[in-house]
Design an enzyme around this catalytic site. Structure first.
Site, mmCIF file in Angstrom:
data_model
loop_
_atom_site.group_PDB
_atom_site.id
_atom_site.type_symbol
_atom_site.label_atom_id
_atom_site.label_comp_id
_atom_site.label_asym_id
_atom_site.label_seq_id
_atom_site.Cartn_x
_atom_site.Cartn_y
_atom_site.Cartn_z
ATOM 1 N N GLY A 59 81.856 14.372 1.580
ATOM 2 C CA GLY A 59 81.263 15.047 0.568
ATOM 3 C C GLY A 59 80.402 16.520 1.093
ATOM 4 N N GLU A 60 79.107 16.646 0.912
ATOM 5 C CA GLU A 60 78.457 17.738 1.081
ATOM 6 C C GLU A 60 77.155 16.880 1.598
ATOM 7 O OE1 GLU A 60 79.079 20.596 1.966
ATOM 8 O OE2 GLU A 60 76.869 20.719 2.774
ATOM 9 N N SER A 61 76.926 17.048 3.103
ATOM 10 C CA SER A 61 75.823 16.182 3.540
ATOM 11 C C SER A 61 74.535 16.779 2.909
ATOM 12 C CB SER A 61 75.656 15.960 4.972
ATOM 13 O OG SER A 61 75.704 17.499 5.511
ATOM 14 N N CYS A 91 82.673 11.726 7.573
ATOM 15 C CA CYS A 91 82.694 13.279 7.645
ATOM 16 C C CYS A 91 81.205 13.464 6.985
ATOM 17 C CB CYS A 91 83.763 13.888 6.770
ATOM 18 S SG CYS A 91 83.950 15.340 7.061
ATOM 19 N N ARG A 117 77.406 20.146 12.406
ATOM 20 C CA ARG A 117 78.095 20.227 11.113
ATOM 21 C C ARG A 117 79.301 21.564 11.142
ATOM 22 N NH1 ARG A 117 74.417 21.395 6.785
ATOM 23 N NH2 ARG A 117 76.092 21.016 5.375
ATOM 24 N N ILE A 146 88.525 18.120 6.847
ATOM 25 C CA ILE A 146 88.029 18.978 6.148
ATOM 26 C C ILE A 146 86.724 19.367 6.144
ATOM 27 C CG2 ILE A 146 87.726 19.384 3.456
ATOM 28 C CD1 ILE A 146 89.635 17.066 3.020
ATOM 29 N N ARG A 147 86.585 20.799 6.704
ATOM 30 C CA ARG A 147 85.183 21.358 6.867
ATOM 31 C C ARG A 147 84.585 20.344 7.826
ATOM 32 N NH1 ARG A 147 80.351 23.277 4.460
ATOM 33 N NH2 ARG A 147 81.129 22.214 2.533
ATOM 34 N N HIS A 182 89.034 11.906 7.112
ATOM 35 C CA HIS A 182 88.889 11.129 6.021
ATOM 36 C C HIS A 182 90.228 10.129 5.907
ATOM 37 C CE1 HIS A 182 86.037 13.653 3.850
ATOM 38 N NE2 HIS A 182 86.543 14.594 4.580
ATOM 39 N N GLU A 184 90.650 8.027 4.103
ATOM 40 C CA GLU A 184 90.566 7.616 2.292
ATOM 41 C C GLU A 184 91.856 8.687 1.637
ATOM 42 O OE1 GLU A 184 88.382 9.074 3.774
ATOM 43 O OE2 GLU A 184 87.276 10.432 2.289
#
Ligand code: GLN
Length: 226
Positions: A59-61, A91, A117, A146-147, A182, A184
């Site tokens: 997601g976004e850490s 991630c 990051r 992903i990023r 990822h 998943e």
């Protein structure tokens, strides 16, 4: 006469939880259910009861770290980890678990790795590839970045599971697994099986490691094609 000493084993449960604050929660739950593992979203302190493992999703850490603080979940994760709950960070989840972050303060710091990051650039620099990871699967594992962050270094007691070019993509300590990609968001169940066994849980053996119904051209869908 001395009575026998009773030793208690660590508190180990039968389910795997997925931290449900932000990011790819249902995708992980879907994969765990495919391999017959009881899985549930985890949001409040009482949700942590009886978990053998916890996945911190991508997601976004920065957002996840704020939510962990606001809802006072950080100390619960650390306590449960000390009681025997295994952890897997994908991630952003791996960023949260890292002992050190390049140029920023670390968050949970539960595995001795240094992470940078957004190590590949922006969202547009996201990519997929595949790699052979012998400890995880006898077949090549599809990987979706992903990023993604890069793991730059791994300390003592941390095994490197996958190195690509100049970075580490997957690593583990006895109690913590980290992947900068990822699993998943692919049809592969190999990492979820591996994490279940790390948690001491038996997954279904009758599922193919790579779901043949998975749409390999998309990383955005998680449901089976029916
Ligand atoms: N770049 C994100 C971060 O720094 C991680 C992206 C992801 O989880 N896919 O938190």
């Amino acid at each position: 006469m001395n009575s026998a000493k009773v030793t208690t084993s660590p508190l180990i449960g039968k389910a795997i939880g997925v931290l449900d604050m932000q990011g790819g929660v249902c995708e992980h739950i879907d994969h765990l259910q495919r391999i017959g593992i009881s899985a549930r979203p985890v949001k409040h302190s009482q949700d942590f009861e009886g978990l053998a493992g916890l996945i911190l999703p991508g997601g976004e850490s920065t957002c996840l770290a704020r939510l962990l603080k606001i809802f006072e979940i950080e100390p619960i994760i650390v306590r449960k980890y000390r009681e025997g709950m295994k952890l897997w960070g994908t991630c952003a989840g791996a960023i949260l678990l890292a002992g050190s972050l390049k140029g920023e303060a670390a968050h949970l710091g539960l595995i001795d790795i240094e992470v940078q990051r957004n190590g590949f650039g922006s969202q547009l620099d996201s990519f997929t590839c595949e790699a052979l990871i012998p400890k995880i699967s006898p077949e090549p594992v599809p990987l979706t970045f992903i990023r993604a962050p890069k793991i730059l270094k791994a300390g003592e007691g941390v095994d490197i599971l996958l190195c690509i070019d100049d970075f580490i993509a997957a690593a583990e300590s006895p109690d913590v697994l980290v992947t900068v990609f990822h699993p998943e968001l692919t049809g592969s169940l190999a990492f979820h099986r591996y994490f279940a066994s790390k948690c001491g849980l038996q997954s279904r053996a009758d599922q193919p490691i790579l779901d043949p119904s998975w749409n390999m051209t998309s990383w955005t869908r998680y449901a089976r094609i029916v």
